[in-house]
Scaffold this active site. Structure first.
Site, PDB file in Angstrom:
ATOM      1  N   HIS A 445       0.808  -1.222   0.000  1.00 35.13           N
ATOM      2  CA  HIS A 445       0.000   0.000   0.000  1.00 35.13           C
ATOM      3  C   HIS A 445       0.843   1.274   0.000  1.00 35.13           C
ATOM      4  O   HIS A 445       0.304   2.377  -0.122  1.00 35.13           O
ATOM      5  CB  HIS A 445      -0.935   0.005   1.213  1.00 35.13           C
ATOM      6  CG  HIS A 445      -2.268   0.624   0.929  1.00 35.13           C
ATOM      7  ND1 HIS A 445      -2.548   1.333  -0.223  1.00 35.13           N
ATOM      8  CD2 HIS A 445      -3.423   0.643   1.649  1.00 35.13           C
ATOM      9  CE1 HIS A 445      -3.791   1.762  -0.189  1.00 35.13           C
ATOM     10  NE2 HIS A 445      -4.351   1.354   0.930  1.00 35.13           N
ATOM     11  N   ARG A 446       2.161   1.154   0.130  1.00 40.10           N
ATOM     12  CA  ARG A 446       3.003   2.347   0.017  1.00 40.10           C
ATOM     13  C   ARG A 446       3.008   2.886  -1.399  1.00 40.10           C
ATOM     14  O   ARG A 446       3.079   4.098  -1.625  1.00 40.10           O
ATOM     15  CB  ARG A 446       4.448   2.028   0.437  1.00 40.10           C
ATOM     16  CG  ARG A 446       4.638   1.686   1.899  1.00 40.10           C
ATOM     17  CD  ARG A 446       6.074   1.317   2.193  1.00 40.10           C
ATOM     18  NE  ARG A 446       6.502   0.158   1.416  1.00 40.10           N
ATOM     19  CZ  ARG A 446       7.739  -0.325   1.423  1.00 40.10           C
ATOM     20  NH1 ARG A 446       8.674   0.273   2.159  1.00 40.10           N
ATOM     21  NH2 ARG A 446       8.060  -1.391   0.713  1.00 40.10           N
TER      22      ARG A 446
END
Length: 474
Positions: A445-446
């Site tokens: 999710h970065r």
């Protein structure tokens, strides 16, 4: 008088893969007294990535095997010595003291530049050992006033910003990402003790300084709490009858380290979708029966899932990316190296098909078949397991519907392909039995937000529902 000059040459455990630090000797193919020739395989070793046969780079007679089968040996450690005949006296060492003293490794290293123990396709590290020597940095540890501090973990107590190590008016040396980190944490770089080469401040220096300040500012009761937590984290293992202890080494050790690093570095998000794959299963049967892809080519549902994922990545290339922490950049990769998680007798490995997105369906089928066969035989090379960008794990072969797969370190996404089952499904307005599977996509999710991850998963599902889209979308 002609006397044959013989000298001992040592063969060290080479680095047979990028960054590996140790290997286990699986079997020796020679014994003391055997004659060996340049290029002859003398043993098989298992690294954290694969089983590899080691050829010896010179001729001679085996003098000594330094380790038994089953031993784990550090890279750079001598594993075999060979008595080598001198050629015209030129090969004889300058000093007749044949046994090279182990206490003087530096001269031995310097006397060996003419030829190093290099595996074809691999190269040993330049250092003798794989572990970095501990730095004896002066971290300005304040001596405790009273010996009652053993409860407190050893933390460098940093008084207010100390600028003793930085000359007045001189700007501290640090890379831009490190400066940004210090700024975000509110740290004056002049107060940080550098440990990098040439006095450069590293990210670790900044984090260590921040941790020290936080520890110094914490209430006195905190060390007791820390000690209690540490006690909880190290439970006492009570042996019971029938226990079997299996050493953590080789592929299992590497897998454990990689999964822990991935799980606690990349924030994972997993999305799921159920898909009617009836048309895909029919397509697979037609390809098998027709032999269009080649008589010896293996055709399976996994092949179509792989092609569907590659097509989805072509439509959304941002998911084929890596997070570069040091440069603070997201790197969108130019080619897709598709990893396939494979269960082997030695554990789970993830070899990858290089530039899979550029292959035709027939070429992809051939590459997948070769990759899986090689993995199951335990002959996967380290190169085949490096550079992966996205992975598929086929949990369906074990009868499992789905899971929440953990990312392969350095990759942004992994797709789990579940079991195909006949389920009641609404098709053309009627409830009829259809072949259905569940897909799960985990992503970092970065660098992958929910919209991008959802689009990729939805595209894979749409392609498996209507495999003819592989032509129109590809």
């Amino acid at each position: 008088m002609t006397t044959e000059v013989r000298s001992l040459r040592e063969f060290k455990m080479p680095d047979v893969g990028e960054g590996l630090t140790e290997a286990e000797i699986l079997s020796w193919y020679v014994k003391p007294g055997d004659t060996v020739t340049d290029g002859q395989v003398v043993c098989e070793v298992e690294t954290a990535k694969a089983a590899v046969e080691l050829p010896i780079p010179f001729n001679g007679v085996v003098e000594q095997l330094f380790f038994p089968e089953g031993a784990t040996v550090d890279v750079g450690t001598v594993i075999i010595s060979v008595a080598v005949a001198g050629e015209g006296g030129a090969a004889a060492p300058a000093a007749p003291a044949a046994p090279v003293a182990a206490a003087a490794p530096a001269p031995a290293e310097a006397a060996e530049p003419e030829r190093r123990e290099v595996l074809v396709g691999y190269g040993p590290r330049t250092g003798v050992t794989q572990r970095r020597a501990r730095r004896t940095t002066t971290t300005a540890v304040v001596t405790p006033a009273a010996p009652a501090a053993p409860v407190v973990p050893v933390v460098p107590v940093v008084p207010a910003p100390v600028v003793a190590e930085q000359p007045a008016g001189e700007r501290p040396l640090a890379k831009p990402p490190v400066r940004k980190l210090a700024k975000d944490l509110g740290i004056d770089l002049r107060a940080v003790t550098p440990t990098g080469r040439d006095g450069v401040i590293t990210r670790e220096d900044v984090h260590a300084f921040a941790s020290a300040v936080a520890a110094a500012a914490a209430p006195a009761a905190e060390p007791v709490a820390v000690a209690a937590v540490e006690a909880v984290e190290a439970p006492v293992l009570v042996p019971t009858a029938g226990d079997v202890r299996v050493p953590i080494k080789g592929v299992r050790k590497a897998t454990a380290q990689a999964m822990v690093a991935s799980a606690f570095t990349a924030p994972h998000v997993t999305e799921f979708v159920q898909v009617d794959v009836t048309r895909t299963m029919k397509f697979v049967r037609r390809l098998k029966e027709s032999g269009e892809l080649g008589r010896d080519v293996r055709v399976s549902p996994l092949l179509i899932v792989a092609k569907a994922l590659l097509t989805a990545i072509k439509r959304h290339p941002e998911i084929n990316a890596q997070w570069d922490e040091a440069a603070q950049e997201i790197v969108i990769k130019g080619q897709v190296n598709l990893g396939i998680a494979a269960a082997t007798p030695r554990g789970l490995i993830v070899p990858n098909v290089k530039d899979a997105g550029a292959k035709t369906l027939a070429g992809l089928a051939t590459s997948l078949g070769e990759l899986i066969d090689t993995a199951r035989q335990g002959k996967t090379s380290p190169g085949d397991m490096q550079g992966g960008t996205v992975t598929i794990t086929n949990v369906g072969v074990f009868g499992v519907d789905t899971g929440t797969p953990i990312l392969n370190p350095g990759e942004a996404a992994i797709l789990a392909f579940g079991a195909v089952r006949e389920l009641p499904w609404v098709h053309k307005g009627k409830v009829v039995p259809r072949q259905v599977t569940t897909l799960a996509l985990s992503f970092d999710h970065r660098l992958v937000d929910g919209e991008l991850g959802s689009k990729v998963l939805a595209d894979v599902a749409a392609l498996l529902e209507q495999p003819k889209r592989l032509i129109t979308w590809g």
